[in-house]
Every structure is written in structure tokens, then in C-alpha cells.
Write a protein that holds these residues in place. Structure first.
Motif, PDB file in Angstrom:
ATOM      1  N   GLY A  57      -1.360  -0.742  -6.159  1.00 14.73           N
ATOM      2  CA  GLY A  57      -0.605  -0.003  -5.139  1.00 14.73           C
ATOM      3  C   GLY A  57       0.305  -0.929  -4.358  1.00 14.73           C
ATOM      4  O   GLY A  57       0.483  -0.776  -3.134  1.00 14.73           O
ATOM      5  N   ALA A  58       0.932  -1.893  -5.084  1.00 12.93           N
ATOM      6  CA  ALA A  58       1.745  -2.916  -4.410  1.00 12.93           C
ATOM      7  C   ALA A  58       3.196  -2.482  -4.205  1.00 12.93           C
ATOM      8  O   ALA A  58       3.992  -3.251  -3.673  1.00 12.93           O
ATOM      9  CB  ALA A  58       1.707  -4.216  -5.222  1.00 12.93           C
ATOM     10  N   SER A  59       3.527  -1.258  -4.598  1.00  7.54           N
ATOM     11  CA  SER A  59       4.935  -0.835  -4.489  1.00  7.54           C
ATOM     12  C   SER A  59       5.281  -0.286  -3.106  1.00  7.54           C
ATOM     13  O   SER A  59       6.436   0.047  -2.852  1.00  7.54           O
ATOM     14  CB  SER A  59       5.243   0.226  -5.554  1.00  7.54           C
ATOM     15  N   ALA A  60       4.300  -0.170  -2.215  1.00 10.96           N
ATOM     16  CA  ALA A  60       4.577   0.415  -0.891  1.00 10.96           C
ATOM     17  C   ALA A  60       3.471   0.050   0.084  1.00 10.96           C
ATOM     18  O   ALA A  60       2.420  -0.472  -0.318  1.00 10.96           O
ATOM     19  CB  ALA A  60       4.664   1.951  -1.006  1.00 10.96           C
ATOM     20  N   GLY A  61       3.710   0.309   1.353  1.00 14.07           N
ATOM     21  CA  GLY A  61       2.699   0.318   2.394  1.00 14.07           C
ATOM     22  C   GLY A  61       1.779  -0.881   2.450  1.00 14.07           C
ATOM     23  O   GLY A  61       2.215  -2.045   2.444  1.00 14.07           O
ATOM     24  N   ILE A  62       0.483  -0.602   2.514  1.00 18.83           N
ATOM     25  CA  ILE A  62      -0.536  -1.648   2.714  1.00 18.83           C
ATOM     26  C   ILE A  62      -0.561  -2.603   1.515  1.00 18.83           C
ATOM     27  O   ILE A  62      -0.716  -3.816   1.683  1.00 18.83           O
ATOM     28  CB  ILE A  62      -1.922  -0.988   2.955  1.00 18.83           C
ATOM     29  N   GLY A  63      -0.375  -2.083   0.306  1.00 21.64           N
ATOM     30  CA  GLY A  63      -0.397  -2.940  -0.885  1.00 21.64           C
ATOM     31  C   GLY A  63       0.759  -3.930  -0.885  1.00 21.64           C
ATOM     32  O   GLY A  63       0.581  -5.118  -1.199  1.00 21.64           O
ATOM     33  N   ALA A 105       1.418  -0.846  -9.902  1.00 21.29           N
ATOM     34  CA  ALA A 105       1.722   0.489  -9.355  1.00 21.29           C
ATOM     35  C   ALA A 105       2.537   1.192 -10.442  1.00 21.29           C
ATOM     36  O   ALA A 105       2.828   0.591 -11.482  1.00 21.29           O
ATOM     37  CB  ALA A 105       2.503   0.413  -8.046  1.00 21.29           C
ATOM     38  N   LEU A 148       1.805   0.433 -14.042  1.00 21.97           N
ATOM     39  CA  LEU A 148       0.700   1.183 -14.665  1.00 21.97           C
ATOM     40  C   LEU A 148       0.386   2.414 -13.844  1.00 21.97           C
ATOM     41  O   LEU A 148       0.465   2.373 -12.612  1.00 21.97           O
ATOM     42  CB  LEU A 148      -0.583   0.339 -14.662  1.00 21.97           C
ATOM     43  N   ASP A 149      -0.018   3.490 -14.529  1.00 23.91           N
ATOM     44  CA  ASP A 149      -0.558   4.655 -13.842  1.00 23.91           C
ATOM     45  C   ASP A 149      -2.078   4.552 -13.890  1.00 23.91           C
ATOM     46  O   ASP A 149      -2.686   4.687 -14.959  1.00 23.91           O
ATOM     47  CB  ASP A 149      -0.077   5.942 -14.530  1.00 23.91           C
ATOM     48  N   LEU A 150      -2.695   4.302 -12.741  1.00 21.54           N
ATOM     49  CA  LEU A 150      -4.150   4.118 -12.711  1.00 21.54           C
ATOM     50  C   LEU A 150      -4.908   5.435 -12.912  1.00 21.54           C
ATOM     51  O   LEU A 150      -6.137   5.428 -13.008  1.00 21.54           O
ATOM     52  CB  LEU A 150      -4.576   3.445 -11.402  1.00 21.54           C
ATOM     53  N   ALA A 151      -4.186   6.557 -12.986  1.00 20.92           N
ATOM     54  CA  ALA A 151      -4.842   7.818 -13.344  1.00 20.92           C
ATOM     55  C   ALA A 151      -5.160   7.863 -14.834  1.00 20.92           C
ATOM     56  O   ALA A 151      -5.945   8.703 -15.280  1.00 20.92           O
ATOM     57  CB  ALA A 151      -3.964   8.998 -12.955  1.00 20.92           C
ATOM     58  N   GLY A 205      -3.843   4.308  -3.633  1.00 25.02           N
ATOM     59  CA  GLY A 205      -4.504   5.529  -3.202  1.00 25.02           C
ATOM     60  C   GLY A 205      -3.538   6.539  -2.626  1.00 25.02           C
ATOM     61  O   GLY A 205      -2.384   6.216  -2.332  1.00 25.02           O
ATOM     62  N   SER A 252     -11.399   3.395   4.234  1.00 24.01           N
ATOM     63  CA  SER A 252     -10.742   4.074   5.363  1.00 24.01           C
ATOM     64  C   SER A 252     -11.764   4.362   6.456  1.00 24.01           C
ATOM     65  O   SER A 252     -12.965   4.506   6.176  1.00 24.01           O
ATOM     66  CB  SER A 252     -10.139   5.396   4.886  1.00 24.01           C
ATOM     67  N   GLY A 259      -7.520   2.903  10.035  1.00 21.68           N
ATOM     68  CA  GLY A 259      -7.279   4.262  10.483  1.00 21.68           C
ATOM     69  C   GLY A 259      -5.831   4.602  10.131  1.00 21.68           C
ATOM     70  O   GLY A 259      -5.296   4.113   9.128  1.00 21.68           O
ATOM     71  N   HIS A 282       1.559   9.383   4.297  1.00 24.17           N
ATOM     72  CA  HIS A 282       1.644  10.764   4.798  1.00 24.17           C
ATOM     73  C   HIS A 282       2.914  11.464   4.342  1.00 24.17           C
ATOM     74  O   HIS A 282       3.001  12.691   4.390  1.00 24.17           O
ATOM     75  CB  HIS A 282       1.483  10.772   6.326  1.00 24.17           C
TER      76      HIS A 282
HETATM   77  N1  LIG Z   1      -1.779   5.034   5.626  1.00 26.21           N
HETATM   78  C1  LIG Z   1      -2.937   5.353   6.194  1.00 26.21           C
HETATM   79  O1  LIG Z   1      -2.974   5.984   7.273  1.00 26.21           O
HETATM   80  C2  LIG Z   1      -4.228   4.922   5.540  1.00 26.21           C
HETATM   81  C3  LIG Z   1      -5.398   4.934   6.315  1.00 26.21           C
HETATM   82  C4  LIG Z   1      -6.600   4.528   5.745  1.00 26.21           C
HETATM   83  C5  LIG Z   1      -6.639   4.108   4.431  1.00 26.21           C
HETATM   84  N2  LIG Z   1      -5.483   4.115   3.682  1.00 26.21           N
HETATM   85  C6  LIG Z   1      -5.598   3.679   2.266  1.00 26.21           C
HETATM   86  O2  LIG Z   1      -4.731   2.582   2.069  1.00 26.21           O
HETATM   87  C7  LIG Z   1      -4.376   2.519   0.684  1.00 26.21           C
HETATM   88  C8  LIG Z   1      -2.874   2.306   0.578  1.00 26.21           C
HETATM   89  O3  LIG Z   1      -2.210   3.432   1.125  1.00 26.21           O
HETATM   90  P1  LIG Z   1      -0.841   3.312   1.917  1.00 26.21           P
HETATM   91  O4  LIG Z   1      -1.072   3.826   3.266  1.00 26.21           O
HETATM   92  O5  LIG Z   1      -0.250   1.967   1.745  1.00 26.21           O
HETATM   93  O6  LIG Z   1       0.012   4.425   1.136  1.00 26.21           O
HETATM   94  P2  LIG Z   1       1.427   4.339   0.364  1.00 26.21           P
HETATM   95  O7  LIG Z   1       2.439   3.655   1.204  1.00 26.21           O
HETATM   96  O8  LIG Z   1       1.706   5.739  -0.079  1.00 26.21           O
HETATM   97  O9  LIG Z   1       1.101   3.419  -0.901  1.00 26.21           O
HETATM   98  C9  LIG Z   1       0.220   3.884  -1.916  1.00 26.21           C
HETATM   99  C10 LIG Z   1       0.294   2.958  -3.106  1.00 26.21           C
HETATM  100  O10 LIG Z   1      -0.607   3.445  -4.126  1.00 26.21           O
HETATM  101  C11 LIG Z   1       0.083   3.493  -5.363  1.00 26.21           C
HETATM  102  N3  LIG Z   1      -0.440   4.521  -6.252  1.00 26.21           N
HETATM  103  C12 LIG Z   1      -0.622   5.832  -5.948  1.00 26.21           C
HETATM  104  N4  LIG Z   1      -1.030   6.483  -7.058  1.00 26.21           N
HETATM  105  C13 LIG Z   1      -1.087   5.569  -8.065  1.00 26.21           C
HETATM  106  C14 LIG Z   1      -1.399   5.636  -9.456  1.00 26.21           C
HETATM  107  N5  LIG Z   1      -1.724   6.800 -10.048  1.00 26.21           N
HETATM  108  N6  LIG Z   1      -1.343   4.503 -10.198  1.00 26.21           N
HETATM  109  C15 LIG Z   1      -0.976   3.326  -9.617  1.00 26.21           C
HETATM  110  N7  LIG Z   1      -0.666   3.199  -8.319  1.00 26.21           N
HETATM  111  C16 LIG Z   1      -0.704   4.313  -7.550  1.00 26.21           C
HETATM  112  C17 LIG Z   1       1.545   3.778  -4.976  1.00 26.21           C
HETATM  113  O11 LIG Z   1       2.428   3.290  -5.970  1.00 26.21           O
HETATM  114  P3  LIG Z   1       3.295   4.191  -7.008  1.00 26.21           P
HETATM  115  O12 LIG Z   1       3.598   5.503  -6.319  1.00 26.21           O
HETATM  116  O13 LIG Z   1       4.488   3.337  -7.274  1.00 26.21           O
HETATM  117  O14 LIG Z   1       2.391   4.337  -8.193  1.00 26.21           O
HETATM  118  C18 LIG Z   1       1.692   2.922  -3.717  1.00 26.21           C
HETATM  119  O15 LIG Z   1       1.995   1.592  -4.083  1.00 26.21           O
HETATM  120  C19 LIG Z   1      -4.879   3.822   0.066  1.00 26.21           C
HETATM  121  O16 LIG Z   1      -6.063   3.569  -0.654  1.00 26.21           O
HETATM  122  C20 LIG Z   1      -5.155   4.713   1.255  1.00 26.21           C
HETATM  123  O17 LIG Z   1      -6.154   5.665   0.994  1.00 26.21           O
HETATM  124  C21 LIG Z   1      -4.289   4.496   4.207  1.00 26.21           C
END
Ligand SMILES: NC(=O)c1ccc[n+]([C@@H]2O[C@H](COP(=O)([O-])OP(=O)(O)OC[C@H]3O[C@@H](n4cnc5c(N)ncnc54)[C@H](OP(=O)(O)O)[C@@H]3O)[C@@H](O)[C@H]2O)c1
Length: 268
Positions: free
Chosen positions: A12-18, A36, A62-65, A92, A142, A187, A194
Motif C-alpha cells: 500500500g505504498a502508493s498513497a497515505g500511510i504506506g 500496490a 500487485l493486486d493483493l486481492a 487496506g 487501527s 485513529g 476516506h
Molecule cells: N486513514 C485512516 O483514517 C486510517 C485509520 C486507521 C487505520 N488505517 C489503515 O492504514 C492503512 C493505510 O491506509 P491509508 O489511510 O494510507 O489509505 P490510502 O491512502 O487509501 O492508501 C491505501 C493503500 O492501500 C493500497 N491497496 C488498497 N487495495 C489494495 C490491493 N487490492 N492490492 C494492493 N494494494 C492495495 C492502495 O494502493 P492501490 O490503490 O494503488 O492498490 C494504497 O496504497 C490501511 O490498512 C487502513 O486500514 C487508516
């Protein structure tokens, strides 16, 4: 740190926390494997990190699904002689709506990405870490895994509670072998999460003090896994919510969860 340039695999390195994990670990001198689905995002990040830190970055779209993805990824890394020292299981998303509102295929893919893929990646990479006497596994769980389940996003809290318990067991089994395991529990965090789930307008009503930057979450996570903390809830407000959830009776917790679900969850 015992290694000159540890190799970190971040899902999940393409966005957000990753992406924030990738940046933080590159700045600490790690080389990276980025996973990702969006290859263009991963390549753009790789270019930035190579230029900024001289990081060796291996991009693995990769699609982790896909149930075969963890095995294929680990086999390809082994064939290239790449040994993973840090595993950040971060990919996630959430599925809005009630349980029966989504097709089974949607739930099956969710369970594959949120539960099976991180578990299988840990299983495949752990033996190498133990053999080398050094490893770090961060499972991004989380705060949702610590509080009562909500109506809507039915499998989300359950999947994060699983990651917390899994991390605890794995940490106890491996700490004598130089492998630290941490369930990182943020949190509400600014990211694309979102937007992807289509709940930005609903959660936008939450007070600002509940929100953290992805970089803050990652800094706390890296420090926590390094000091051997097994479960880390990020931010004071989230730690207070977790403590409160432990103190109050279950019935009150579920009443509060039902109230919050009506306000902040998409229920159709
Ligand atoms: N944001 C919050 O408020 C929050 C709070 C608590 C926990 N978290 C957890 O933090 C983690 C990261 O979330 P985020 O907030 O950074 O969200 P995000 O910005 O939407 O990033 C999600 C990452 O997961 C990847 N991903 C989703 N489906 C995938 C798949 N089928 N195969 C491979 N990669 C996949 C996406 O990449 P691609 O779309 O490029 O595949 C993206 O890099 C998640 O596990 C989430 O549950 C988030």
C-alpha cells in the motif's frame, strides 16, 4: 540498527500511510520494495526516493486481492537474492454499507487484502528474519480494532482486531530471535482512505483534534517497533479513547457505537 541498508517491503505504498512509511524508511537509509496496484504512483515515488536518498527501490505492482500475490512476490524477491528485513503490512481500505449490501466477492477480496495477504507475507518472510537474527514487522491495524464494532463497514473492525491479536502472538513467539512485531493502531488519519470509501463528507464532520498526519503516524510506528512495543495506538486522543473503551461496560460501548454509526457510517 545491525544492518547497513535494511530492505523494507511496504504494501500500500502508493498513497497515505504506506507512502509515508516508504519516505521515512528511505530517509533512515533503508532500501525498499514498494507494493500496490497503481504502478505509476509507485514509480513516481521510487524516482523521488532514489534522487533524495540514493535508495535502491524495487517497484512491484500487485493486486493483493489475488490469492497468489504474496507467494509470487516472495518467490520473485528470493530469486533476485533480496532478503526482506522490515515488512510493513499496510495496504487496506474499507467497504461502506451493511454486510448484506455487498456481494460475497467484495467481502472475499477484503478478507484477502486485510487478513490473508499480511498473514501470508509474514509467514513467508519470517523464517529469513529469524535465520538472520533481525527483523521488523509492522501490521497497520487501527483504533477500530480496540473499540466495539460499528454498524456499517462490518468487517473492518473485526479485521483490525485480528491483526492486533495476530501481532501479539507473533511478537511473543519471535522476540527472542531479534524479530520485533508491532500492531500500529492509528485513529483518523489524513490520507486517501476516506475518499476511496466515499465517506469523506461523513467523517469531515469529526473534530479536527481527532485527526493525525500520516507522517506522525509513521514516526510513532517506527519508534514503537524499534523499542519492541507490541501494540501502539497513535496520538493522545486515540489512546484516551482506547482506555475509555476498556473501562466502560460492553452495553454502554455498543450503545455509543450504534450512535456513532448513525452519524458517521454509511449504512445503506
Ligand atoms: N486513514 C485512516 O483514517 C486510517 C485509520 C486507521 C487505520 N488505517 C489503515 O492504514 C492503512 C493505510 O491506509 P491509508 O489511510 O494510507 O489509505 P490510502 O491512502 O487509501 O492508501 C491505501 C493503500 O492501500 C493500497 N491497496 C488498497 N487495495 C489494495 C490491493 N487490492 N492490492 C494492493 N494494494 C492495495 C492502495 O494502493 P492501490 O490503490 O494503488 O492498490 C494504497 O496504497 C490501511 O490498512 C487502513 O486500514 C487508516
Amino acid at each position: 540498527m545491525p544492518l547497513d541498508r535494511p530492505l523494507s517491503l511496504v504494501t500500500g505504498a502508493s498513497a497515505g500511510i504506506g507512502a509515508a512509511f516508504a519516505r521515512a524508511l528511505a530517509a533512515r537509509g533503508h532500501d525498499l520494495v514498494l507494493v500496490a496496484r497503481r504502478a505509476d504512483r509507485l514509480h513516481a515515488l521510487a524516482i523521488q526516493l532514489r534522487a533524495a536518498h540514493g535508495t535502491a527501490v524495487h517497484v512491484r505492482p500487485l493486486d493483493l486481492a489475488d490469492p497468489s500475490a504474496p507467494q509470487r512476490l516472495c518467490a520473485a524477491l528470493a530469486a533476485e537474492g533480496l532478503a526482506v528485513d522490515w515488512l510493513v503490512n499496510n495496504a487496506g481500505y474499507g467497504v461502506p454499507g451493511t454486510f448484506e449490501a455487498s456481494a460475497w466477492e467484495v467481502h472475499a477480496a477484503f478478507l484477502q487484502v486485510l487478513l490473508t495477504a499480511p498473514t501470508e507475507l509474514a509467514w513467508r518472510l519470517l523464517p529469513g528474519m529469524r535465520a538472520r537474527g533481525y527483523g521488523r514487522i509492522v501490521n497497520v491495524a487501527s483504533l477500530a480494532g480496540h473499540v466495539p464494532g460499528s454498524a456499517g463497514h462490518t468487517l473492518y473492525a473485526a479485521s483490525k482486531a485480528y491483526l492486533i491479536k495476530f501481532s501479539q502472538s507473533l511478537a511473543l513467539e519471535n522476540r527472542a530471535h531479534g524479530v520485533h512485531v508491532c500492531a500500529l493502531c492509528p485513529g483518523f488519519t489524513w490520507s486517501e482512505f476516506h475518499d476511496v470509501t466515499g465517506t469523506r463528507a461523513l467523517v469531515g464532520k469529526l473534530p479536527r483534534f481527532l485527526w493525525q498526519r500520516a507522517e506522525t503516524v509513521v514516526d510513532e510506528g517506527v519508534a514503537a517497533v524499534e523499542r519492541g512495543q507490541i501494540v501502539h495506538v497513535t496520538g493522545r486522543a486515540n489512546r484516551a479513547i482506547k482506555a475509555l473503551a476498556k473501562l466502560i461496560p460492553d452495553r454502554l460501548g455498543l450503545w455509543l457505537s450504534a450512535r456513532q454509526s448513525r452519524r458517521y457510517r454509511q449504512l445503506d
